[in-house]
Design a protein around this motif. Structure first.
Motif, mmCIF file in Angstrom:
data_model
loop_
_atom_site.group_PDB
_atom_site.id
_atom_site.type_symbol
_atom_site.label_atom_id
_atom_site.label_comp_id
_atom_site.label_asym_id
_atom_site.label_seq_id
_atom_site.Cartn_x
_atom_site.Cartn_y
_atom_site.Cartn_z
ATOM 1 N N ALA A 107 97.022 77.897 124.522
ATOM 2 C CA ALA A 107 98.225 77.249 123.991
ATOM 3 C C ALA A 107 99.488 78.055 124.284
ATOM 4 C CB ALA A 107 98.075 77.036 122.487
ATOM 5 N N GLY A 108 99.322 79.237 124.889
ATOM 6 C CA GLY A 108 100.482 80.041 125.265
ATOM 7 C C GLY A 108 100.877 81.109 124.270
ATOM 8 N N HIS A 109 100.057 81.307 123.237
ATOM 9 C CA HIS A 109 100.371 82.335 122.248
ATOM 10 C C HIS A 109 99.945 83.712 122.755
ATOM 11 C CE1 HIS A 109 101.299 79.166 119.457
ATOM 12 N NE2 HIS A 109 100.064 78.690 119.519
ATOM 13 N N SER A 110 100.730 84.735 122.445
ATOM 14 C CA SER A 110 100.302 86.103 122.707
ATOM 15 C C SER A 110 99.551 86.610 121.481
ATOM 16 C CB SER A 110 101.497 87.000 123.016
ATOM 17 O OG SER A 110 102.392 87.053 121.917
ATOM 18 N N LEU A 111 98.644 87.558 121.705
ATOM 19 C CA LEU A 111 97.766 88.045 120.640
ATOM 20 C C LEU A 111 97.885 89.554 120.520
ATOM 21 C CD1 LEU A 111 94.574 85.993 121.591
ATOM 22 C CD2 LEU A 111 96.453 85.295 120.081
ATOM 23 N N ALA A 112 97.779 90.048 119.281
ATOM 24 C CA ALA A 112 97.862 91.485 119.038
ATOM 25 C C ALA A 112 96.962 91.847 117.865
ATOM 26 C CB ALA A 112 99.297 91.908 118.743
ATOM 27 N N VAL A 113 96.606 93.122 117.783
ATOM 28 C CA VAL A 113 95.843 93.660 116.653
ATOM 29 C C VAL A 113 96.705 94.689 115.955
ATOM 30 C CG1 VAL A 113 93.880 95.115 115.993
ATOM 31 C CG2 VAL A 113 93.560 93.263 117.648
ATOM 32 N N CYS A 114 96.720 94.632 114.624
ATOM 33 C CA CYS A 114 97.407 95.630 113.799
ATOM 34 C C CYS A 114 96.435 96.022 112.698
ATOM 35 C CB CYS A 114 98.696 95.058 113.215
ATOM 36 S SG CYS A 114 99.662 96.247 112.260
ATOM 37 N N THR A 115 95.889 97.231 112.791
ATOM 38 C CA THR A 115 94.814 97.662 111.907
ATOM 39 C C THR A 115 95.097 99.034 111.326
ATOM 40 O OG1 THR A 115 92.438 98.223 111.849
ATOM 41 C CG2 THR A 115 93.574 98.559 113.933
ATOM 42 N N SER A 119 93.264 104.443 115.803
ATOM 43 C CA SER A 119 93.445 103.674 117.034
ATOM 44 C C SER A 119 92.327 103.907 118.051
ATOM 45 C CB SER A 119 94.804 103.988 117.654
ATOM 46 O OG SER A 119 94.944 105.374 117.894
ATOM 47 N N ALA A 120 91.842 105.139 118.188
ATOM 48 C CA ALA A 120 90.782 105.398 119.165
ATOM 49 C C ALA A 120 89.517 104.617 118.816
ATOM 50 C CB ALA A 120 90.481 106.894 119.240
ATOM 51 N N LEU A 121 89.172 104.567 117.525
ATOM 52 C CA LEU A 121 87.990 103.816 117.103
ATOM 53 C C LEU A 121 88.203 102.318 117.294
ATOM 54 C CD1 LEU A 121 86.995 105.728 113.839
ATOM 55 C CD2 LEU A 121 85.851 105.819 116.062
ATOM 56 N N VAL A 131 86.311 92.006 123.581
ATOM 57 C CA VAL A 131 87.532 91.213 123.400
ATOM 58 C C VAL A 131 88.816 92.017 123.574
ATOM 59 C CG1 VAL A 131 86.440 89.488 121.917
ATOM 60 C CG2 VAL A 131 87.456 91.541 120.881
ATOM 61 N N ARG A 132 88.719 93.286 124.004
ATOM 62 C CA ARG A 132 89.950 94.082 124.093
ATOM 63 C C ARG A 132 90.981 93.451 125.008
ATOM 64 N NH1 ARG A 132 94.169 95.464 124.009
ATOM 65 N NH2 ARG A 132 95.121 97.553 123.879
ATOM 66 N N ASP A 133 90.531 92.814 126.086
ATOM 67 C CA ASP A 133 91.468 92.256 127.050
ATOM 68 C C ASP A 133 92.181 91.010 126.541
ATOM 69 O OD1 ASP A 133 89.223 90.642 127.065
ATOM 70 O OD2 ASP A 133 89.211 90.358 129.247
ATOM 71 N N ARG A 134 91.781 90.507 125.390
ATOM 72 C CA ARG A 134 92.460 89.331 124.829
ATOM 73 C C ARG A 134 93.785 89.699 124.168
ATOM 74 N NH1 ARG A 134 88.312 85.521 124.219
ATOM 75 N NH2 ARG A 134 86.592 86.189 125.560
ATOM 76 N N PHE A 135 93.982 90.989 123.872
ATOM 77 C CA PHE A 135 95.126 91.413 123.068
ATOM 78 C C PHE A 135 96.142 92.180 123.910
ATOM 79 C CE2 PHE A 135 91.446 91.041 120.287
ATOM 80 C CZ PHE A 135 91.927 90.108 119.390
ATOM 81 N N ALA A 136 97.383 91.722 123.852
ATOM 82 C CA ALA A 136 98.454 92.362 124.621
ATOM 83 C C ALA A 136 98.913 93.663 123.974
ATOM 84 C CB ALA A 136 99.632 91.396 124.760
ATOM 85 N N ALA A 137 98.608 93.855 122.702
ATOM 86 C CA ALA A 137 99.007 95.085 121.999
ATOM 87 C C ALA A 137 97.961 95.414 120.945
ATOM 88 C CB ALA A 137 100.373 94.930 121.348
ATOM 89 N N MET A 138 97.779 96.707 120.679
ATOM 90 C CA MET A 138 96.856 97.165 119.645
ATOM 91 C C MET A 138 97.510 98.351 118.929
ATOM 92 S SD MET A 138 94.400 98.614 117.870
ATOM 93 C CE MET A 138 94.352 100.205 118.680
ATOM 94 N N ILE A 139 97.829 98.161 117.659
ATOM 95 C CA ILE A 139 98.448 99.203 116.841
ATOM 96 C C ILE A 139 97.441 99.649 115.791
ATOM 97 C CG2 ILE A 139 100.365 99.805 115.334
ATOM 98 C CD1 ILE A 139 101.194 99.180 118.202
ATOM 99 N N GLY A 140 97.109 100.950 115.807
ATOM 100 C CA GLY A 140 96.156 101.493 114.860
ATOM 101 C C GLY A 140 96.822 102.297 113.762
ATOM 102 N N ALA A 141 95.993 102.898 112.904
ATOM 103 C CA ALA A 141 96.510 103.631 111.747
ATOM 104 C C ALA A 141 97.380 104.815 112.146
ATOM 105 C CB ALA A 141 95.354 104.110 110.881
ATOM 106 N N ASP A 142 97.086 105.404 113.304
ATOM 107 C CA ASP A 142 97.794 106.604 113.725
ATOM 108 C C ASP A 142 98.697 106.393 114.937
ATOM 109 O OD1 ASP A 142 95.615 106.045 115.279
ATOM 110 O OD2 ASP A 142 94.796 108.069 115.291
ATOM 111 N N THR A 143 98.950 105.138 115.293
ATOM 112 C CA THR A 143 99.853 104.868 116.411
ATOM 113 C C THR A 143 101.277 105.274 116.054
ATOM 114 O OG1 THR A 143 98.459 102.994 117.067
ATOM 115 C CG2 THR A 143 100.677 103.101 118.012
#
Length: 225
Positions: A107-115, A119-121, A131-143
């Motif tokens: 549908a054209g939406h971009s996807l991201a993770v905020c957890t 971040s390494a885990l 599924v890592r390649d589905r997300f354009a950004a990944m922000i972890g606890a220590d980013t």
């Protein structure tokens, strides 16, 4: 691009409780205490983090049991090590999650993770789940120097995915996610298929997701397309 959908990880995209509790129990076993947490009954505790699991386990010891001072701080890095070595033994994506990610992307939406997972885990787990390649950004606890419910990690996730705050929303499973969305000025959909289930309705989210099949239509309603 239609908009940005930001996901929490543990308890939202994937049920990680079994591997988290196994890591905590490995710490208890190392002290000769046996398994103090139950992978089914204590699933909700797992989603509150490693230290919460350790505290919950220690609290179940008999009153006359002697624990060395600072046991929680000693065991926390050990827990992370145990967890990193066996991060995807029991963990599975929730039903419909992968199909929903595909439909959102189509549908054209971009996807991201905020957890609030380190971040390494989080990076390792997303790769293990395929599924890592589905997300354009990944922000972890220590980013960043701060973590959820501070709104800055959420903002970084949206911007890292090339999106705009006004055209984004969060999918989560805890009060922390509800507070994050409120602080960021965005809407939140909380999942009803995790350990707390429908009880999350008490947090008055803008939507409750009972299955990932419902997410593409919600995104179309909130973000267009």
């Amino acid at each position: 691009m239609a908009g940005t959908v930001v996901f929490d990880l543990d308890g939202t995209l994937a049920d990680t409780s079994g591997d988290l509790i196994a890591a905590a129990n490995a710490c208890f076993h190392a002290r000769g205490l046996g398994p103090l947490l139950d992978p089914d009954l204590d699933a909700l505790i797992a989603f509150h983090g490693g230290r919460a699991m350790l505290r919950a386990g220690y609290a179940r010891l008999p009153a006359d049991a002697l624990m060395p001072p600072g046991a929680e701080e000693e065991d926390y890095p050990r827990l992370l090590n145990y967890y990193g070595e066996s991060i995807a033994v029991h963990t599975r994506l929730y039903p419909g999650a992968e199909a929903a990610l595909d439909r959102l992307a189509e549908a054209g939406h971009s996807l991201a993770v905020c957890t609030n997972k380190p971040s390494a885990l989080a990076e390792v787990l997303l790769r293990e789940l395929g599924v890592r390649d589905r997300f354009a950004a990944m922000i972890g606890a220590d980013t960043l120097p701060v973590r959820k419910p501070d709104p800055r990690p959420y903002r970084a996730a949206v911007e890292g995915a090339g999106g705009r705050m006004a055209e984004s929303f969060l999918v989560g499973d805890t009060e922390t996610d509800r507070k994050t969305a409120s602080a960021a000025g965005v809407r939140v959909a909380l999942v009803a298929f995790g350990p707390e289930g429908e009880g999350l309705a008490r947090l008055a989210p803008e939507a409750m997701l009972r299955h990932f099949d419902e997410l593409p239509a919600l995104a179309a309603d909130w973000l267009g397309k």
